[in-house]
Structure formats: structure tokens, C-alpha cells
Design a protein around this motif. Structure first.
Motif, PDB file in Angstrom:
ATOM      1  N   GLU A   1       0.824  -1.203   0.000  1.00  0.00           N
ATOM      2  CA  GLU A   1       0.000   0.000   0.000  1.00  0.00           C
ATOM      3  C   GLU A   1       0.860   1.255   0.000  1.00  0.00           C
ATOM      4  O   GLU A   1       0.558   2.228  -0.695  1.00  0.00           O
ATOM      5  CB  GLU A   1      -0.932  -0.013   1.209  1.00  0.00           C
ATOM      6  CG  GLU A   1      -1.971  -1.132   1.162  1.00  0.00           C
ATOM      7  CD  GLU A   1      -2.725  -1.306   2.461  1.00  0.00           C
ATOM      8  OE1 GLU A   1      -3.780  -1.968   2.431  1.00  0.00           O
ATOM      9  OE2 GLU A   1      -2.262  -0.801   3.498  1.00  0.00           O
TER      10      GLU A   1
ATOM     11  N   SER B   1      -2.662  -1.010  -4.239  1.00  0.00           N
ATOM     12  CA  SER B   1      -1.610  -1.831  -3.656  1.00  0.00           C
ATOM     13  C   SER B   1      -0.679  -2.297  -4.769  1.00  0.00           C
ATOM     14  O   SER B   1      -1.108  -2.512  -5.908  1.00  0.00           O
ATOM     15  CB  SER B   1      -2.207  -3.040  -2.931  1.00  0.00           C
ATOM     16  OG  SER B   1      -1.192  -3.804  -2.321  1.00  0.00           O
TER      17      SER B   1
ATOM     18  N   THR C   1      -7.084  -2.574  -2.474  1.00  0.00           N
ATOM     19  CA  THR C   1      -6.236  -3.025  -1.387  1.00  0.00           C
ATOM     20  C   THR C   1      -6.555  -4.476  -1.059  1.00  0.00           C
ATOM     21  O   THR C   1      -7.486  -5.059  -1.616  1.00  0.00           O
ATOM     22  CB  THR C   1      -6.470  -2.163  -0.135  1.00  0.00           C
ATOM     23  OG1 THR C   1      -7.821  -2.352   0.310  1.00  0.00           O
ATOM     24  CG2 THR C   1      -6.236  -0.686  -0.441  1.00  0.00           C
TER      25      THR C   1
END
Length: 371
Positions: free
Chosen positions: A202, A224, A235
Motif C-alpha cells: 500500500e 496496492s 487493497t
């Protein structure tokens, strides 16, 4: 079409457009008629599943499913799910045709897993199985997702979690200083990770515009970039989240965005390219300076700093991007002290101090009363 065979059994052949698409034999005519009606209804509704497709083994179908997902999910997720399926599905079950698997087989599998694993682990395994059987249903290998009919019983098995090994604040500052000494341009990422709770991928994917200032400095986490993988527009948790920055971290990060293109990566390698985990660890001499921790323990450090300093678990869940507060508490509950704990420890300390005082007090001289 139902015909009686020479052996006395009942054979059903279902045709579609003049071609036999399903063929099965039964002991009783009633069972044959019921199965025939079910296949004809599925044909009429467009839900027919060719029994020949259902003869693919469970293990082979899982391999195809895993291959089909490569590139669409994080490589670590794929690896973790693949390991779980291989480790917990016994070979005898894996060699069976997928169409022969029933919810009762899965119920028995869950019960066996609970002998050594905690219920949350078995539930995660069931969720992975449900994703797989949902894929099998969409690809007409089976008629319905049998996992939805299965249930994980209550259990008290022992789970084997990877140990959470965070730094305390003094330790974080010590390791931060050591990594800055090793690499002045890269060492500050230790503090960024340790105070924001971001996953490495991230942090790597953050853009300049993901650092927002109103109403206060925050990271807007929506992407990400696992090492060796393209940047993903989601993510691990699948949802965008906002992570507030403490003043010390904002002072460190905000100048990095000044005058830069909003779509540029916020944190880069010394050459200006995308960060790479192994290269960063070499640059900051992580193995020598980490005091036995992993980079991921910096995320645990942020979580435990928040929880031990009064941030409520629901807020910590949101900042970490966990799916539920229960997951947050399961992971970090033993790091959360209570007023009751503090009061109890104070009482025990007072008792121990009194005992030490009694031992240290001089003993009065013996008096001879015989005189």
C-alpha cells in the motif's frame, strides 16, 4: 427416456437437440423418473449441467480455478489460499469427482479441522471453498454451491497464528534512527510504516494526490503494489480507507509532495522508480537493524500503539482496513490493557513492596527472660 436393462435396473437417457446429454442408471424406477425430471427442468431453464463435466476431480478443478485467478488477485493471497486448500483437503476427497461432493462431506471436513485449528481459521477456509464452488457453479461443473449448505460447528481447537511481534515506541525510534543512518534517503520509511500501519504494498502504491490535507493530513489508501506485481486498483481488504497522520509523520511526509505531479508515486527508490522490498531492506540494512522483526511488524507496531493508547478498536479496524472489528480484536486483544488490569498490578506491586520492606527491616535483639 427410461428403459429397464437386462440386469433389472432403470437407465435414464436425457436428450437435447437429438443428442444424449445425460445418462445414468438407478436401482428404482421412481429415482430414475425424479432424476430425469430434474435434468429436463434444468435444460428448460438453461441451468443444465453436463454430468460429464462434473466428473473432473475436485483437486483438478481447484488447480484450474487457481490458475484462472492469477493476475487478478494478489500473489500472496493466491499463495495463502492455495496452501490452505492443499493442506486441508485430504487426498481421498480431492480425487473424487467434483459433482460427487456433498455438503455433508464439507461438514465432516470442518469438524476434523476443528480438532487442531480455531474456528475463525476454519471459517476463512470455508470462505475460500465458497469462492471456489461459486466459480464451479458459474462454469457449469456443478448445479449449485454446496458450501452455502454447509456449516462450521463450534469448536475450541488451537490456532497457529504467525506471532505478532511489534516494537514499542522506544524500539521504533531506535530502529528508525538505525535505518536512517544506513540510508538517509530511505530510512524514514521505517517511521512511516510504523506510525501509519500501512502494508508495504500500500505504501509503494501511494501517489502524491493520495496525501490529502483537509481537514487534516491523511493517506487515502486505495491501491496496492506487491513486489513483482503490477499496481492493483484495490487493497487487500478490497475497500478504500483513510489513515490520519500524526503531526510528526505529517511534518516528514508533506514536504515530499510539494510541487510534484499529483499522479507521481509519493515514495520512490533512490533512482526515482518504484520501491522494491528486498532492495529497500538491503539499503537500510534491515537484517542488522530490525531487532528480529519483519517489515510487516511495523504495521503491528502502529496497531498496538493505537490500541494501548486508547484508540477504540472500531477506529483501529478502519485505519488498518480490517474487514471486521472482531478480526482486529482477535489479532491484538492481548495488547489491550484495562483499568482493572492496572489496578490489580498496582495492588500486587504494593504487596510485594511490603514484603521486601519486612525482609529488609532489622530484627530486634533476643531478650533473655531467664534472668
Amino acid at each position: 427416456m427410461i428403459n429397464k436393462t437386462g440386469s433389472g435396473k432403470w437407465r435414464v437417457r436425457v436428450k437435447s437437440k437429438g443428442e444424449v446429454v445425460a445418462d445414468q442408471t438407478f436401482e428404482r424406477k421412481a429415482d430414475a423418473a425424479l432424476w430425469e425430471a430434474k435434468q429436463k427442468r434444468a435444460l428448460m431453464l438453461g441451468e443444465f449441467v453436463d454430468p460429464r463435466d462434473g466428473k473432473e476431480t475436485l483437486a483438478a478443478a481447484i488447480d484450474r480455478w487457481m490458475t484462472s485467478r492469477a493476475g487478478s488477485v494478489a500473489s500472496k493471497t493466491l499463495q495463502t489460499e492455495g496452501y490452505a486448500l492443499r493442506a486441508h483437503i485430504p487426498p481421498k476427497l480431492g480425487h473424487r469427482p467434483i459433482a460427487s461432493i456433498h455438503s455433508a462431506d464439507l461438514d465432516a471436513l470442518y469438524g476434523n479441522m476443528l480438532r487442531s485449528l480455531a474456528r475463525p481459521t476454519v471459517m476463512r477456509f470455508r470462505n475460500t471453498l465458497s469462492s471456489f464452488f461459486g466459480w464451479a457453479e458459474r462454469n457449469r461443473l456443478i448445479q449449485n454451491n454446496i458450501v452455502l449448505e454447509s456449516r462450521v460447528p463450534r469448536g475450541r481447537g488451537q490456532d497457529h497464528h504467525l506471532e505478532v511481534f511489534p516494537f514499542d515506541l522506544a524500539g521504533l525510534r531506535r530502529v528508525h534512527q538505525a535505518t536512517v543512518t544506513a540510508s538517509p534517503s530511505q530510512g524514514n520509511l521505517t517511521l512511516v510504516l510504523g506510525l501509519s500501519g500501512l502494508r508495504w504494498g500500500e505504501l509503494v502504491a501511494l501517489r502524491v494526490r493520495d496525501l490529502q490535507s483537509l481537514p487534516y493530513p491523511v493517506f487515502r489508501v486505495s491501491r496496492s503494489a506487491p513486489d513483482g506485481q503490477p499496481i492493483r486498483t484495490s487493497t487487500k481488504g478490497g475497500a478504500t480507507r483513510t489513515v490520519p497522520l500524526p503531526g510528526e509523520l505529517a511534518e516528514l511526509v508533506v514536504p515530499l509532495a510539494t510541487g510534484r505531479n499529483p499522479n507521481e508515486l509519493l515514495f520512490t527508490s533512490p533512482a526515482g522508480g518504484r520501491l522494491n522490498g528486498p532492495n529497500w531492506k538491503r539499503a537500510v540494512d534491515w537484517s542488522a537493524n530490525c531487532e528480529g522483526r519483519r517489515v510487516h511488524d511495523l504495521r503491528h507496531t502502529a496497531a498496538t500503539l493505537w490500541l494501548t493508547n486508547g484508540v477504540d478498536p472500531k477506529t483501529v479496524q478502519a485505519w488498518l482496513g480490517h474487514s471486521t472489528a472482531t478480526l482486529t480484536l482477535d489479532t491484538y486483544s492481548h495488547w489491550i490493557g484495562t483499568d482493572g488490569d492496572a489496578a490489580a498490578v498496582a495492588r500486587i506491586d504494593a504487596l510485594l513492596d511490603l514484603g521486601r520492606a519486612d525482609v529488609r527491616a532489622p530484627r530486634p535483639p533476643d531478650i533473655d527472660f531467664s534472668m
